[in-house]
Design a protein around this motif. Sequence first.
Motif, PDB file in Angstrom:
ATOM      1  N   LYS A 537       0.768  -1.135  -0.149  1.00  0.00           N
ATOM      2  CA  LYS A 537      -0.115  -0.145  -0.026  1.00  0.00           C
ATOM      3  C   LYS A 537       1.105   1.101   0.033  1.00  0.00           C
ATOM      4  CE  LYS A 537      -3.704   2.587   2.657  1.00  0.00           C
ATOM      5  NZ  LYS A 537      -4.590   2.543   3.919  1.00  0.00           N
ATOM      6  N   TRP A 538       0.322   2.222  -0.770  1.00  0.00           N
ATOM      7  CA  TRP A 538       1.049   3.640  -0.587  1.00  0.00           C
ATOM      8  C   TRP A 538       0.035   4.528  -0.330  1.00  0.00           C
ATOM      9  CZ3 TRP A 538      -0.355   7.756  -3.616  1.00  0.00           C
ATOM     10  CH2 TRP A 538       0.512   8.950  -3.591  1.00  0.00           C
ATOM     11  N   ASP A 539       0.606   5.520   0.437  1.00  0.00           N
ATOM     12  CA  ASP A 539      -0.264   6.797   0.598  1.00  0.00           C
ATOM     13  C   ASP A 539       0.231   8.261   0.548  1.00  0.00           C
ATOM     14  OD1 ASP A 539      -0.116   7.442   3.857  1.00  0.00           O
ATOM     15  OD2 ASP A 539      -0.166   5.315   3.464  1.00  0.00           O
ATOM     16  N   GLY A 540      -0.241   9.096   0.419  1.00  0.00           N
ATOM     17  CA  GLY A 540       0.459  10.385   0.432  1.00  0.00           C
ATOM     18  C   GLY A 540      -0.342  11.379   0.802  1.00  0.00           C
ATOM     19  N   ARG A 541       0.029  12.445   1.288  1.00  0.00           N
ATOM     20  CA  ARG A 541      -1.128  13.701   1.660  1.00  0.00           C
ATOM     21  C   ARG A 541      -0.103  14.802   1.331  1.00  0.00           C
ATOM     22  NH1 ARG A 541      -1.349  12.035   7.643  1.00  0.00           N
ATOM     23  NH2 ARG A 541       0.030  13.323   8.754  1.00  0.00           N
ATOM     24  N   LEU A 542      -0.637  16.114   0.861  1.00  0.00           N
ATOM     25  CA  LEU A 542       0.034  17.403   0.453  1.00  0.00           C
ATOM     26  C   LEU A 542      -0.989  18.274   1.427  1.00  0.00           C
ATOM     27  CD1 LEU A 542       2.313  18.826  -0.899  1.00  0.00           C
ATOM     28  CD2 LEU A 542       0.900  18.843  -2.746  1.00  0.00           C
ATOM     29  N   ALA A 543      -0.432  19.533   2.135  1.00  0.00           N
ATOM     30  CA  ALA A 543      -1.170  20.036   2.697  1.00  0.00           C
ATOM     31  C   ALA A 543      -0.645  21.682   2.589  1.00  0.00           C
ATOM     32  CB  ALA A 543      -1.462  19.888   4.215  1.00  0.00           C
ATOM     33  N   TYR A 544      -1.540  22.797   2.730  1.00  0.00           N
ATOM     34  CA  TYR A 544      -1.144  23.997   2.553  1.00  0.00           C
ATOM     35  C   TYR A 544      -2.070  24.938   3.197  1.00  0.00           C
ATOM     36  CZ  TYR A 544       0.566  28.493   0.428  1.00  0.00           C
ATOM     37  OH  TYR A 544       1.270  29.767   0.316  1.00  0.00           O
ATOM     38  N   ALA A 545      -1.426  26.027   3.708  1.00  0.00           N
ATOM     39  CA  ALA A 545      -2.331  26.928   4.617  1.00  0.00           C
ATOM     40  C   ALA A 545      -1.997  28.329   4.374  1.00  0.00           C
ATOM     41  CB  ALA A 545      -2.263  26.413   6.198  1.00  0.00           C
ATOM     42  N   LEU A 546      -2.868  29.233   4.633  1.00  0.00           N
ATOM     43  CA  LEU A 546      -2.778  30.648   4.754  1.00  0.00           C
ATOM     44  C   LEU A 546      -3.157  31.227   5.853  1.00  0.00           C
ATOM     45  CD1 LEU A 546      -3.029  31.547   0.971  1.00  0.00           C
ATOM     46  CD2 LEU A 546      -0.783  31.866   2.139  1.00  0.00           C
ATOM     47  N   GLY A 547      -2.566  32.511   6.586  1.00  0.00           N
ATOM     48  CA  GLY A 547      -3.172  33.164   7.299  1.00  0.00           C
ATOM     49  C   GLY A 547      -2.865  34.626   7.226  1.00  0.00           C
ATOM     50  N   ARG A 548      -4.041  35.472   7.174  1.00  0.00           N
ATOM     51  CA  ARG A 548      -3.840  36.877   7.070  1.00  0.00           C
ATOM     52  C   ARG A 548      -4.326  37.526   8.175  1.00  0.00           C
ATOM     53  NH1 ARG A 548      -0.084  34.903   4.539  1.00  0.00           N
ATOM     54  NH2 ARG A 548       0.330  35.636   2.170  1.00  0.00           N
ATOM     55  N   ASP A 549      -3.803  38.861   8.481  1.00  0.00           N
ATOM     56  CA  ASP A 549      -4.543  39.610   9.567  1.00  0.00           C
ATOM     57  C   ASP A 549      -5.389  40.730   8.662  1.00  0.00           C
ATOM     58  OD1 ASP A 549      -2.734  41.611   8.723  1.00  0.00           O
ATOM     59  OD2 ASP A 549      -1.718  41.657  10.620  1.00  0.00           O
ATOM     60  N   ASN A 566       4.104   7.469   2.680  1.00  0.00           N
ATOM     61  CA  ASN A 566       4.404   6.329   3.206  1.00  0.00           C
ATOM     62  C   ASN A 566       4.164   4.912   2.104  1.00  0.00           C
ATOM     63  OD1 ASN A 566       4.111   7.456   6.028  1.00  0.00           O
ATOM     64  ND2 ASN A 566       2.199   7.791   5.268  1.00  0.00           N
ATOM     65  N   VAL A 567       4.988   4.241   2.279  1.00  0.00           N
ATOM     66  CA  VAL A 567       4.679   2.812   1.474  1.00  0.00           C
ATOM     67  C   VAL A 567       4.840   1.738   2.570  1.00  0.00           C
ATOM     68  CG1 VAL A 567       5.876   1.129   0.146  1.00  0.00           C
ATOM     69  CG2 VAL A 567       6.117   3.455  -0.374  1.00  0.00           C
ATOM     70  N   THR A 568       3.596   0.985   2.707  1.00  0.00           N
ATOM     71  CA  THR A 568       3.519  -0.046   3.661  1.00  0.00           C
ATOM     72  C   THR A 568       3.659  -1.536   2.935  1.00  0.00           C
ATOM     73  OG1 THR A 568       2.401   1.304   4.967  1.00  0.00           O
ATOM     74  CG2 THR A 568       2.106  -0.890   5.545  1.00  0.00           C
ATOM     75  N   ALA A 569       4.539  -2.419   3.565  1.00  0.00           N
ATOM     76  CA  ALA A 569       4.392  -3.706   2.935  1.00  0.00           C
ATOM     77  C   ALA A 569       3.941  -4.793   4.141  1.00  0.00           C
ATOM     78  CB  ALA A 569       5.679  -4.051   2.285  1.00  0.00           C
ATOM     79  N   SER A 570       3.173  -5.693   3.846  1.00  0.00           N
ATOM     80  CA  SER A 570       2.820  -6.473   4.761  1.00  0.00           C
ATOM     81  C   SER A 570       2.882  -8.044   4.364  1.00  0.00           C
ATOM     82  CB  SER A 570       1.263  -6.441   5.148  1.00  0.00           C
ATOM     83  OG  SER A 570       0.643  -5.291   5.595  1.00  0.00           O
ATOM     84  N   LEU A 571       4.202  -8.555   4.793  1.00  0.00           N
ATOM     85  CA  LEU A 571       4.670  -9.606   4.656  1.00  0.00           C
ATOM     86  C   LEU A 571       4.660 -10.817   5.725  1.00  0.00           C
ATOM     87  CD1 LEU A 571       7.623  -8.287   2.635  1.00  0.00           C
ATOM     88  CD2 LEU A 571       5.794  -8.920   1.699  1.00  0.00           C
ATOM     89  N   SER A 572       3.845 -12.067   5.323  1.00  0.00           N
ATOM     90  CA  SER A 572       3.763 -12.916   6.725  1.00  0.00           C
ATOM     91  C   SER A 572       3.127 -12.230   7.788  1.00  0.00           C
ATOM     92  CB  SER A 572       5.119 -13.745   6.569  1.00  0.00           C
ATOM     93  OG  SER A 572       4.666 -14.761   7.551  1.00  0.00           O
ATOM     94  N   GLN A 573       4.025 -12.365   8.705  1.00  0.00           N
ATOM     95  CA  GLN A 573       3.696 -11.725  10.089  1.00  0.00           C
ATOM     96  C   GLN A 573       4.370 -10.201  10.302  1.00  0.00           C
ATOM     97  OE1 GLN A 573       4.783 -14.904  12.901  1.00  0.00           O
ATOM     98  NE2 GLN A 573       2.587 -15.300  13.396  1.00  0.00           N
ATOM     99  N   TRP A 574       4.956  -9.855   9.283  1.00  0.00           N
ATOM    100  CA  TRP A 574       5.638  -8.392   9.473  1.00  0.00           C
ATOM    101  C   TRP A 574       4.933  -7.317   8.722  1.00  0.00           C
ATOM    102  CZ3 TRP A 574       9.865  -7.736  12.389  1.00  0.00           C
ATOM    103  CH2 TRP A 574      10.531  -8.718  13.096  1.00  0.00           C
TER     104      TRP A 574
END
Length: 667
Positions: A537-549, A566-574
């Motif tokens: 499994k592969w997952d990813g996220r990209l976030a951006y923010a702005l704040g102004r007075d 992230n890359v997640t590999a599930s092999l046997s019990q690992w």
Amino acid sequence: MLEILLLTATLRGDSLSDKTQNIDEVVVVAEAGRGQKRAVKGSAASIDEHLAQLKGVNLVRRGSYAWEPVVNNMQTERLSTTIDGMKIFYACTDKMDPVTSYVESGNLQSISLSSGLDGNPQATGNIGGSLDLRLRKAGFAGAPLRINLSAGHEWNGHVQVYGADAAVSTHSFYANLGAFYRHANDYTVGGGGRLPYSQFSKVNAFANLGARLAKADVLEATVIFDRATDVGYPALNMDVAKAEAIITSLSHRHLFDGHSVLDAWETKAYYNRIIHTMDDTHRPDVEIHMDMPGKSQTAGLYSLLTGSLRSHQWQANFDLYYNRLFADMTMYPGGAAPMYMVTWPDVGTLNTGLSLTDNIRLSARHRLRLSAKVAWQQQRLNSDEGYNALKVFFPTMTDGYHQLTARASARYTYRAESCELGIAAGWGSRAPTVTEAYGYYLNNTFDRYDYMGNPSLKNESAVELSSSLRWIPTEGITLGIEGNVFLFANYIIGLPEQRLSPMTIGAEGVKVYRNISRATVANTQLTAEWEPARWLKWDGRLAYALGRDADGDPLPLISPLAYQTNVTASLSQWQVVATLRGNGRQANAATKYGEAETAGWIVCDVAASTRFALGSHSNKSTTRQAAAMSLRFGVENLFDRHYATYADWNNIPQKGRNIYANITFEL
């Protein structure tokens, strides 16, 4: 939004109820009634590391202990943080002890995040969002006896973690209790070099008890004792000699029969006390030694009624609490008489509120969630000395104030086989905090100013607009985008006051909390998941923010571009996880408010874990696992990168390469 099962139906003898509640995200820390932890580090993970898994949550770090949660790029003032629905308030004027620091992984079931104005029933003033830490309870008719033992070690800083907990469960009684100990020395930054004053020690003990009074009635009690000592804060000019909390609660829950429009009624009374003592005796070259203790005491209750009628699932909650905050400071100039002043003038806050929530199933694909709360608050200054000191600067102030706050939100969700679309809007207000209204010469090392409260502040309010889209274009691929914008009125922030002189040696000046006409905070996030095979499994996220007075200038502590994959590999019990995470350069640093730019960074982490049974036993109908062992190890900051994030107070560097390992036995 995610629909999750509420972890509250101990009356039925299981861990999950048949009712649902909309929550933006939940981190499951432990399986109900069991000790297996979900974080990469397992039982050795701190609460801060669990919080870091939640989308939209960042952490302000002043040392290696007790990080301050930030939700939607808003800090403690605009958040509500509860433990099992209990209101708790930190006792440090420098926010060295957020509420989350008083719970340990061994006593935690899950952390739920409600983003923005759609808060949990007990939340008040939650413009940015609300966090609720749910405690782990054994429940009825579970395993008759379960024991968990764990130990962990991190080589960077020689962090030691030891824990033990036990649970017993019958049809009419349950109890789980345990203790955790953590100790850390100063850690090493990337590229080498020890970071002084980054050590800490902590012990946490807890007990959760439940008794079935009748078929549909349960009485539950909780006691938590938490004590941290010798806590270093390299980003500040003081450390902590002691941070101690006692948290207690007693609750009654009644389950109605299936023919009623009422489902359950829970009433909880609670009391907690926090003592926090800052200390500079271990710092070299202290010009004036200072003692700065703080105390927080809170007593409260809430009564939550849930029900359902045809397409409606509703909640009605009444809550009330009384909190007292007191902090003072004694300075000992060499060869002169001690100087004393009150920094929090023993402020007593009485708050009571009523909230209503309705989840409406319009059809198979369409849902509507409505939520509202109104709260009344009264504050009184109980210290004549503190009141008279503030009155010098605010001659028209009185020793008591009251405010009315409210929030309301609506969210529409459309669900199809391959997509889910949500749009929401809300409005909410909050009263000024004790620091913002009554703080007296509180030094802020972030911008090197002394801060004064302002009793004449107006309530801050905000309009929230948000939307989200989750799309599954094909099997194994999920894409998501979400965003929100908060439009503030009467935004509260500290502004320089040239007529006042600083008290702290080396301070740039004095700031007084003021209302500015408007401010804007906007957040957006892209997520993706791809599962090319059952074991990968592969997952990813990209976030951006702005704040102004109101002038269009950047607000402080707004995250730059952030990413993680992230890359997640599930092999046997690992299970093996490889992670890349980083930030872009802080190009929108709020120099107007004393913020400095930070460089971009990227680090790599690798972790592996396994869990296997050590034996089993059988009876006539079932085969039950008798014992299990979990092993977890990994490397953080694999390439020993020297870096600091935008949220590292005064740009203190993060840990360098850190190898860790831990083991857990479930008996």
